[in-house]
Motif scaffolding. Structure first.
Motif, PDB file in Angstrom:
ATOM      1  N   ALA A 198       0.839  -1.206   0.000  1.00  0.00           N
ATOM      2  CA  ALA A 198       0.000   0.000   0.000  1.00  0.00           C
ATOM      3  C   ALA A 198       0.867   1.245   0.000  1.00  0.00           C
ATOM      4  N   ILE A 199       0.355   2.307  -0.592  1.00  0.00           N
ATOM      5  CA  ILE A 199       1.061   3.587  -0.651  1.00  0.00           C
ATOM      6  C   ILE A 199       0.623   4.439   0.536  1.00  0.00           C
ATOM      7  N   ASP A 200       1.589   5.110   1.162  1.00  0.00           N
ATOM      8  CA  ASP A 200       1.346   5.853   2.396  1.00  0.00           C
ATOM      9  C   ASP A 200       1.448   7.361   2.232  1.00  0.00           C
ATOM     10  N   GLY A 201       1.625   7.843   1.009  1.00  0.00           N
ATOM     11  CA  GLY A 201       1.659   9.284   0.793  1.00  0.00           C
ATOM     12  C   GLY A 201       2.182   9.638  -0.578  1.00  0.00           C
ATOM     13  N   LEU A 202       1.719  10.784  -1.106  1.00  0.00           N
ATOM     14  CA  LEU A 202       2.130  11.290  -2.411  1.00  0.00           C
ATOM     15  C   LEU A 202       2.354  12.793  -2.305  1.00  0.00           C
ATOM     16  N   CYS A 203       3.319  13.325  -3.074  1.00  0.00           N
ATOM     17  CA  CYS A 203       3.424  14.773  -3.250  1.00  0.00           C
ATOM     18  C   CYS A 203       4.289  15.073  -4.464  1.00  0.00           C
ATOM     19  N   CYS A 204       4.051  16.239  -5.059  1.00  0.00           N
ATOM     20  CA  CYS A 204       4.870  16.736  -6.169  1.00  0.00           C
ATOM     21  C   CYS A 204       5.796  17.827  -5.663  1.00  0.00           C
ATOM     22  N   ASP A 205       6.926  18.021  -6.352  1.00  0.00           N
ATOM     23  CA  ASP A 205       7.749  19.180  -6.027  1.00  0.00           C
ATOM     24  C   ASP A 205       7.137  20.433  -6.642  1.00  0.00           C
ATOM     25  N   ASP A 206       7.669  21.597  -6.267  1.00  0.00           N
ATOM     26  CA  ASP A 206       7.061  22.861  -6.678  1.00  0.00           C
ATOM     27  C   ASP A 206       7.129  23.097  -8.179  1.00  0.00           C
ATOM     28  N   ALA A 207       8.125  22.508  -8.829  1.00  0.00           N
ATOM     29  CA  ALA A 207       8.283  22.707 -10.271  1.00  0.00           C
ATOM     30  C   ALA A 207       7.456  21.729 -11.088  1.00  0.00           C
ATOM     31  N   GLY A 208       6.876  20.723 -10.424  1.00  0.00           N
ATOM     32  CA  GLY A 208       6.133  19.698 -11.150  1.00  0.00           C
ATOM     33  C   GLY A 208       7.032  18.761 -11.930  1.00  0.00           C
ATOM     34  N   SER A 209       8.271  18.613 -11.481  1.00  0.00           N
ATOM     35  CA  SER A 209       9.221  17.770 -12.203  1.00  0.00           C
ATOM     36  C   SER A 209       9.424  16.398 -11.566  1.00  0.00           C
ATOM     37  N   ARG A 210       8.993  16.242 -10.298  1.00  0.00           N
ATOM     38  CA  ARG A 210       9.149  14.962  -9.610  1.00  0.00           C
ATOM     39  C   ARG A 210       7.919  14.662  -8.762  1.00  0.00           C
ATOM     40  N   LEU A 211       7.539  13.388  -8.769  1.00  0.00           N
ATOM     41  CA  LEU A 211       6.500  12.889  -7.884  1.00  0.00           C
ATOM     42  C   LEU A 211       7.175  12.021  -6.831  1.00  0.00           C
ATOM     43  N   PHE A 212       6.875  12.289  -5.560  1.00  0.00           N
ATOM     44  CA  PHE A 212       7.423  11.477  -4.470  1.00  0.00           C
ATOM     45  C   PHE A 212       6.336  10.548  -3.945  1.00  0.00           C
ATOM     46  N   ILE A 213       6.706   9.275  -3.794  1.00  0.00           N
ATOM     47  CA  ILE A 213       5.783   8.231  -3.374  1.00  0.00           C
ATOM     48  C   ILE A 213       6.358   7.558  -2.132  1.00  0.00           C
ATOM     49  N   VAL A 214       5.573   7.534  -1.064  1.00  0.00           N
ATOM     50  CA  VAL A 214       5.996   6.868   0.168  1.00  0.00           C
ATOM     51  C   VAL A 214       5.304   5.516   0.245  1.00  0.00           C
ATOM     52  N   GLN A 215       6.111   4.469   0.443  1.00  0.00           N
ATOM     53  CA  GLN A 215       5.572   3.118   0.606  1.00  0.00           C
ATOM     54  C   GLN A 215       6.296   2.474   1.785  1.00  0.00           C
ATOM     55  N   SER A 216       5.576   2.275   2.867  1.00  0.00           N
ATOM     56  CA  SER A 216       6.142   1.693   4.081  1.00  0.00           C
ATOM     57  C   SER A 216       7.336   2.532   4.556  1.00  0.00           C
ATOM     58  N   ASN A 217       8.554   1.970   4.573  1.00  0.00           N
ATOM     59  CA  ASN A 217       9.717   2.699   5.075  1.00  0.00           C
ATOM     60  C   ASN A 217      10.576   3.302   3.968  1.00  0.00           C
ATOM     61  N   THR A 218      10.039   3.389   2.749  1.00  0.00           N
ATOM     62  CA  THR A 218      10.834   3.810   1.592  1.00  0.00           C
ATOM     63  C   THR A 218      10.163   4.975   0.869  1.00  0.00           C
ATOM     64  N   VAL A 219      11.000   5.913   0.416  1.00  0.00           N
ATOM     65  CA  VAL A 219      10.527   7.020  -0.425  1.00  0.00           C
ATOM     66  C   VAL A 219      11.079   6.817  -1.829  1.00  0.00           C
ATOM     67  N   TYR A 220      10.201   6.825  -2.832  1.00  0.00           N
ATOM     68  CA  TYR A 220      10.595   6.732  -4.233  1.00  0.00           C
ATOM     69  C   TYR A 220      10.300   8.075  -4.924  1.00  0.00           C
ATOM     70  N   SER A 221      10.997   8.322  -6.018  1.00  0.00           N
ATOM     71  CA  SER A 221      10.668   9.477  -6.837  1.00  0.00           C
ATOM     72  C   SER A 221      10.491   9.030  -8.293  1.00  0.00           C
TER      73      SER A 221
END
Length: 283
Positions: free
Chosen positions: A257-280
């Motif tokens: 399951a995914i535990d959070g999402l956010c974009c950076d201010d420029a709209g160039s990266r999406l950050f995805i939190v899954q358990s103990n890991t952050v992906y971009s």
């Protein structure tokens, strides 16, 4: 769409949530409500503790003008505020505790409107507290410089979860148990009209949402309840939609399951939190 691992929090029982981009770093909350600052410029990203909210944080939002951090936890009936100070954030108090004399059920997700600085947050209660058989979830918004709270959607929703604000001021809400995404369009400013932006199928429902500030693409995490399959690693997914609701693709993420999402201010990266890991994901 390939993912890059940005940070992994190696601690017993570790789980992260509530990602927020701050300049060249990312704030995330641990399973006990400690906020970590992850340096996005470092070759090997490390993290330092910068504040304490306590509890099990589900979402956070930063007011970039004041440096205030607003935090929610759907197991607690309030919105918390942490003020920027020194090298981190200092807890102030329970900032908002209810509407029209009644306590909140437990806010799930929160966002700061970029153009006004007002807060928008969903109020779902703990998982199972609202749903198809108890449509009592709501969406609230502060007005008049956060001096008042109004119900943008009064208690009538089946577990409202993630919330995001588009560049045009529209509010997008994930209604988890109805498996749909609502759009609240401001016409005129401050007056919102609700419609169904997406009626989804499959999965249990949408949990978190982020909107690209540069092109208004919509990223929706798809939550599901299903037993593990022996010998198969679980995966979860983020669906990508254009500003008119046309589906543009799917991002597959390792884990249940995914535990959070956010974009950076420029709209160039999406950050995805899954358990103990952050992906971009490069956009």
């Amino acid at each position: 769409m390939s993912l890059t691992k940005v940070f992994q929090f190696d601690a017993p029982g570790a789980c992260l949530s509530a990602p927020v981009v701050v300049a060249q770093s990312l704030l995330v909350a641990t399973q006990v409500g400690t906020f970590l600052r992850v340096d996005l410029t470092a070759t090997a990203a490390g993290a330092s503790a910068v504040g304490e909210a306590g509890g099990q944080v589900t979402s956070a939002a930063l007011d970039r003008a004041s440096g205030e951090l607003f935090v929610v936890d759907c197991n607690r009936p309030e919105v918390l505020k942490l003020e920027s100070g020194g090298s981190g954030f200092n807890p102030v108090a329970n900032y908002l505790e209810g509407f029209e004399g009644k306590p909140f059920r437990g806010p799930h997700s929160i966002v700061v409107e970029p153009s006004t600085g007002e807060l928008v947050f969903t109020d779902s209660g703990a998982f199972g507290d609202t749903g198809l058989s108890n449509r009592r979830g709501a969406v609230y918004r502060t007005v008049n410089g956060r001096r008042q709270v109004v119900a943008v959607v009064p208690p009538s929703l089946a577990y409202p979860a993630g919330v995001a604000v588009a560049p045009d001021g529209s509010i997008f809400v994930c209604e988890l148990c109805a498996n749909r995404v609502l759009r609240l369009a401001p016409r005129p400013a401050g007056v919102f009209h609700a419609s169904v932006f997406l009626q989804l199928s499959g999965y249990f429902g949408p949990m978190f949402i982020a909107i690209n500030p540069s092109n208004s693409d919509v990223y929706v995490s798809r939550f599901d309840i299903k037993p593990p399959v022996e010998g198969k690693q679980p995966t979860c997914h983020v669906s990508v939609f254009g500003p008119n609701g046309d589906e543009k693709g799917t991002v597959t993420v390792p884990g249940a399951a995914i535990d959070g999402l956010c974009c950076d201010d420029a709209g160039s990266r999406l950050f995805i939190v899954q358990s103990n890991t952050v992906y971009s994901l490069q956009l």
